[in-house]
Design a protein around this motif. Structure first.
Motif, mmCIF file in Angstrom:
data_model
loop_
_atom_site.group_PDB
_atom_site.id
_atom_site.type_symbol
_atom_site.label_atom_id
_atom_site.label_comp_id
_atom_site.label_asym_id
_atom_site.label_seq_id
_atom_site.Cartn_x
_atom_site.Cartn_y
_atom_site.Cartn_z
ATOM 1 N N HIS A 153 -0.949 -3.850 -7.830
ATOM 2 C CA HIS A 153 -2.153 -3.973 -7.841
ATOM 3 C C HIS A 153 -2.102 -4.238 -5.884
ATOM 4 N N VAL A 179 0.534 1.485 -13.649
ATOM 5 C CA VAL A 179 0.126 1.078 -15.323
ATOM 6 C C VAL A 179 1.535 1.723 -15.717
ATOM 7 N N LEU A 219 -3.947 -10.783 -2.651
ATOM 8 C CA LEU A 219 -4.074 -11.333 -1.160
ATOM 9 C C LEU A 219 -4.864 -12.348 -0.708
ATOM 10 N N MET A 229 2.267 -12.663 -12.151
ATOM 11 C CA MET A 229 0.539 -12.153 -12.145
ATOM 12 C C MET A 229 0.954 -10.531 -12.587
ATOM 13 N N MET A 288 -1.402 -8.940 -15.571
ATOM 14 C CA MET A 288 -2.849 -7.630 -15.344
ATOM 15 C C MET A 288 -2.130 -6.663 -15.879
ATOM 16 N N ASN A 289 -0.978 -6.539 -16.812
ATOM 17 C CA ASN A 289 -0.048 -5.492 -17.777
ATOM 18 C C ASN A 289 -0.266 -4.927 -16.435
ATOM 19 N N SER A 290 -0.354 -5.093 -15.341
ATOM 20 C CA SER A 290 0.091 -3.398 -14.449
ATOM 21 C C SER A 290 0.007 -4.612 -12.885
ATOM 22 N N THR A 322 -3.369 -4.949 -3.949
ATOM 23 C CA THR A 322 -4.116 -6.182 -3.329
ATOM 24 C C THR A 322 -5.040 -6.972 -3.704
ATOM 25 N N ALA A 323 -3.270 -7.634 -5.373
ATOM 26 C CA ALA A 323 -4.283 -8.559 -6.661
ATOM 27 C C ALA A 323 -3.550 -9.371 -6.056
ATOM 28 N N LEU A 368 1.172 -1.333 0.364
ATOM 29 C CA LEU A 368 0.332 -0.455 -0.400
ATOM 30 C C LEU A 368 0.485 1.459 0.083
ATOM 31 N N ASP A 388 1.085 3.640 -3.043
ATOM 32 C CA ASP A 388 -0.485 4.370 -2.355
ATOM 33 C C ASP A 388 -1.234 4.126 -2.682
ATOM 34 N N GLY A 389 -2.403 3.181 -2.366
ATOM 35 C CA GLY A 389 -3.271 2.706 -2.788
ATOM 36 C C GLY A 389 -3.410 2.084 -4.290
ATOM 37 N N GLN A 390 -2.483 3.277 -5.023
ATOM 38 C CA GLN A 390 -2.594 2.830 -7.130
ATOM 39 C C GLN A 390 -2.257 1.511 -7.432
ATOM 40 N N SER A 391 -2.487 1.971 -8.521
ATOM 41 C CA SER A 391 -2.860 0.324 -9.652
ATOM 42 C C SER A 391 -1.204 1.172 -10.483
#
Lengths: 316, 324, 325
Positions: free
Chosen positions: A239, A148, A244, A231, A235-237, A241-242, A139, A143-146
């Motif tokens: 994340h 990309v 968890l 992973m 997701m090509n990114s 929480t991906a 996190l 900062d909680g963001q994806s």
């Protein structure tokens, strides 16, 4: 001396009913009732979807064999996945990204092993603590963001094929082969059996159980790093929480696969079958479009039934 | 609880059904939503089912078993692509991380409509959603107007990094900038969870003796904040967003000041309508951004209808619902 | 997961003094956190905030206290959170349908208890490891709850019922009274009754316990049923405090409850720990969250801090325990 440490490879015949029966039954069932289940495209889907879990469940098997547990794997995978994304974004290099993921994953693995082996903290507690840390760090760094915009070379890992076989499947097969070789055909493997069954024997043999234990957890962390790459590619990114909760899926797969929590002996092929059972079940239920709440419960039922069958066999 | 997806109130729309049934029907529409637990997505699903039934199509619901799970929704897309539904109505669990999934759908040449959260990539034949920013702005403006443009305000945020939360909180903050008399005391996350919002509110009340207004990024958190205020025998004006049944009831009883209507029912209806219309080679609207409506004590009646008895808007009404 | 029978030699009775020392350390830790927070934030030491912390800790405590008994037998119950969600939803429906809070409370407790009993049956009769059995149960319960609720929210309960969770009596929140009552009952049960002692003995050494004539299976059934019933109680508190219930309320409850048990000094290998320790564990967790809210620390830091505290608490516990032995 080392012979004393060996817990013989479990007789596969004795195991077959537990997990393999479940898997065969599921496949037979869905071939009949789910149109398209047996198509190449779909079977390839099931296998590709199972790769990330395979990469966690195999090292988890080793860890559980040492009478340990790694609850941090899902969170560490999430963190390494973010590291892969961030580093490959910054350097435009997939390999540096993978390197970062491996580094962070292994570091967490070593930390887990150190807490368990040197400080003597029970594995459940130690890895519950590192779970929180990895989740918190995920996190904080994102900062909680994806994340990309990562280079295509990362994404290609998930979609590319080698000799017509999707790369993730190749990676999972190589991993399986490596773990199989490691566990059943090297001394290190013998020691792992001893870690669960007979630590005294290791000491008599002049080996340090602590170092071996740290190595086992480090392998788990490193595998979380490689799975993190998959992973991120998927997701090509990145994340925060991906991944968890994946640790519980991995533990369930290991348990369904017949690795015992108490006797400290493990069965790698069983773990693989366990992962596939969960994968086939989810995929088949999606194909026949059962209500989602039934899908939720079904995984629980699968775990309980498989373990119950195993219990019946071991008593008989 | 058990009156599951009711298909009871359909006769009303016979006319609409009649006019659109000209071409082959019986299409299968796969509906993707984020989770089984948030009431909002239930309204989306009921809306989609309602519209599909009206147009003689079938729906298949795909919901991750773990709420908002990215890997699971990706797997479900892969499974659905094998199954080849006629079209897909898609809410991404994460608007950035699901882009590879959307691209898989595009590769399989299955027409797809994007609803609720706007995907950061991929090709869609239409987008149907609400404007989170203006919902945040308008509901916050309404609260500030009620307070006379002044007072101590707290914001309870949703899940960090989620698209809805970013835009709603931005709307809240912009409304606050318009009212220099209002003071923002704190902006803390409640992760769209009732219990967390309640505890955050309880804690904030300890450090702030006077709180006049609470801006919550969804209804569950707004109601959680109200329970915290009630528990401490304190009063503040509270607004939420989504227009859930519970919010309507709270507005009716005067506990909640207002809720921004996110209109999941219409999103489900219109998303499904656009998907089916495109399959039948009828014109579609490529973008519907629903007008922000602030539900208050004065206008809640039309929203106070059980989901099963609501009717989907027609194609002609759809254009008027859009803000653009 | 269940090696170590070696520190299980001491008879149950002698744990009391040992535990007293451990509890003292733990209280000290909680007070230390309080002192730091009091310096950092003016509002921390207000009576209102202290009651606030106690009330918030009570929900975690109810779940964690039943769980403590399970962990004392070297078991684990991962289904407690899902159990809270299902029990809350069923109890809420009963109250809505019958208008009788009493009936709702009974149904909630019964639902929790039955789920616990089923867990116990899986662990004893089917001999499935508790960790896996309750993990399976977690998903079965989630599936049931999702199906039952179908994405709806239950809300709006009678004012009298809501007093349980949000009311006050002589200036103290009612959940705090309940907390004290169950803290007392739990401690008495574990330390002063034969059944309690037998639970310690089973956790310390199941084989020895069986040989000495303790009906192990029946005690385990009891323990899982109690844990489930406490989850049922937590569901009632939740319901009356939030005046509503939905299907996903349990997800965020399980890991904090387990963490509270572990921070409280109960060993996963069984046989060691106290209900009072669990109370302090719940208190420490709540204090940290409360402090972070009061100081407006970003919630991103919360899992990290909690993780460090869990490890530190257990490590210090082991350190001090070794020294005193």
């Amino acid at each position: 001396m080392r012979e004393a440490a060996i817990v013989s490879e479990p007789n596969p015949l004795q195991r077959i009913p537990g997990v393999a029966m479940v898997l065969v039954l599921l496949i037979a069932l869905f071939s009949v009732i789910a149109p398209g289940f047996l198509s190449v495209a779909n079977l390839s889907n099931v296998l590709v979807q199972s790769t990330i879990l395979t990469m966690l469940a195999l090292p988890m098997t080793l860890i559980i064999m040492t009478e340990g547990l790694d609850l941090s794997m899902g969170a560490v995978l999430t963190l390494t996945s973010l590291c892969v994304a961030i580093v490959s974004l910054a350097t435009k290099s997939m390999l540096l990204g993978l390197g970062a993921g491996l580094l962070v994953g292994t570091a967490f693995g070593i930390a887990n092993g150190w807490l368990v082996a040197i400080l003597g903290i029970p594995p459940f507690v130690a890895t519950l603590g590192t779970l929180g840390m990895a989740q918190g760090l995920s996190l904080i760094v994102s900062d909680g963001q994806s994340v990309v915009g990562i280079p295509h070379s990362v994404r290609d890992i998930y979609s590319a094929t080698l000799l017509g076989i999707p790369v993730p499947i190749v990676m999972a097969l190589v991993t399986y082969a490596a773990f199989h070789g490691l566990l059943y055909h090297t001394r290190f493997g013998t020691y792992i059996f001893a870690l669960g069954g007979n630590r005294e024997a290791l000491r008599y043999a002049g080996l340090s159980p602590n170092r071996l234990l740290i190595a086992v957890y480090a392998i788990g962390g490193a595998m979380a790093g490689i799975a993190g790459l998959l992973m991120t590619a998927r997701m090509n990114s990145g994340h925060p929480t991906a991944g968890l909760g994946l640790e519980f899926d991995a533990i369930a797969a290991v348990a369904v696969g017949g690795t015992s929590f108490e006797r400290g002996n493990g069965w790698l092929l069983g773990t693989l079958l366990g992962v596939l059972s969960v994968g086939v079940l989810r995929n088949g239920l999606n194909l026949i479009s059962l209500p989602s709440s039934v899908q939720v419960a079904s995984v629980g039922v699968l775990v309980i039934v498989a373990l119950f069958l195993d219990g019946l066999r071991s008593r008989a | 609880m058990k009156q599951k997806l009711g298909y009871l109130a359909l006769p009303l729309l016979m006319a609409a059904a009649f006019s659109t049934q000209a071409r082959a029907d019986g299409e299968t529409i796969a509906i993707f939503t984020k989770n089984q637990t948030n009431p909002f997505f239930q309204t989306v699903r009921v809306g989609a089912d309602n519209m599909a039934k009206t147009l003689n199509a079938k729906t298949l619901q795909y919901i991750p078993t773990k709420p908002d799970s990215i890997p699971e929704q990706l797997s479900q897309i892969e499974d659905v692509v094998v199954k080849k539904p006629s079209a897909i109505v898609f809410t991404p669990v994460d608007y950035k991380a699901m882009v590879p999934g959307v691209e898989k759908i595009n590769e399989a040449k299955i027409p797809v409509v994007n609803i609720t959260d706007r995907s950061a990539g991929g090709k869609f034949l239409s987008f149907v959603g609400a404007d989170d920013y203006s919902l945040g702005l308008e509901t916050a403006r309404f609260l500030l107007k009620t307070l006379g443009g002044k007072g101590n305000i707290v914001i309870i945020e949703g899940v960090k990094g989620s698209l809805t939360n970013v835009d709603r909180v931005r709307g809240f903050n912009d409304a606050l900038k318009e009212s220099p008399g209002a003071k923002l005391l704190a902006s803390q996350p409640g992760n769209y969870q009732r219990l967390q919002a309640l505890q955050v509110m309880e804690n904030l009340m300890q450090s702030n003796s006077q709180i006049d207004g609470v801006l919550a990024a969804n209804d569950a958190m707004a109601v959680g904040a109200i329970e915290a205020l009630d528990g401490a025998n304190r009063k503040a004006q509270v607004i939420g967003i989504n227009g859930t049944k519970e919010a309507i009831d709270a507005i009716k009883s005067g506990k909640l000041l207002a809720s921004g209507d996110y209109n999941g029912f219409a999103q489900g209806c219109l998303g499904t309508m656009m998907a089916i219309r495109s399959l039948r080679n009828q014109p579609v609207i490529s973008e519907i951004v629903l007008k922000p409506t602030v539900i208050t004590k004065d206008n809640y009646q039309p929203f106070d209808v059980p989901l099963e008895q609501r009717t989907c808007p027609t194609f002609e009404e759809a254009g008027k619902l859009s803000a653009k | 997961m269940t090696d170590i029978t070696k520190d299980a030699i001491a008879p149950p009775r002698s744990f009391l003094s040992q535990d007293a020392i451990q509890l003292f350390y733990r209280l000290l830790a909680a007070l230390l956190i309080c002192a730091v927070l009091a310096v950092l934030s003016d509002s921390f030491l207000s009576l209102g905030n202290i009651l606030n912390v106690l009330r918030q800790a009570s929900l975690t405590f109810f779940i964690a206290s039943g769980l403590t008994l399970v962990v004392l037998t070297a078991g684990l119950d991962l289904s407690v959170g899902a159990n809270v969600a299902l029990s809350a939803c069923i109890a809420g429906t009963v109250i809505h349908k019958t208008g009788s809070p009493a009936l709702g409370i009974l149904t909630g407790l019964a639902c929790g208890g039955i789920v616990g009993l089923l867990n116990g049956i899986m662990v004893t009769a089917l001999r499935i490891p508790s960790f896996i059995a309750t993990y399976g149960m977690l998903w079965v319960l989630n599936g049931l709850t999702y199906w039952y609720m179908a994405g709806e929210t239950l809300h709006g309960f009678p004012a009298g019922f809501r007093q349980i969770g949000s009311g006050y009596l002589f200036g103290l929140p009612i959940p705090v009274y309940l907390l004290l009552v169950f803290l007392g009952i739990g401690t008495l049960f574990a330390q002063r009754t034969i059944w309690g002692q037998e639970i310690y003995a089973i956790g310390a050494n199941p084989v020895a316990a069986r040989l000495s004539g303790i009906p192990v299976a029946r005690r385990l059934l009891l323990v899982y049923t109690v844990s489930g019933t406490m989850a049922g109680l937590a569901s009632i508190i939740f319901l009356s405090r939030l005046n509503s219930a939905e299907a996903d309320i349990g997800e965020s409850l399980t890991l904090p409850a387990i963490a509270a048990v572990l921070i409280g000094g109960t060993s996963l290998f069984g046989g060691v720990g106290t209900v009072f320790g669990t109370f302090i564990g719940a208190l420490i967790l709540t204090l940290v969250l409360n402090g972070m809210n009061l100081l407006s620390v970003s919630a991103n830091w919360q899992p990290l801090v909690t993780g460090i505290i869990v490890i530190l608490a257990v490590w210090l516990d082991m350190k001090t325990r070794r020294r005193t032995q």
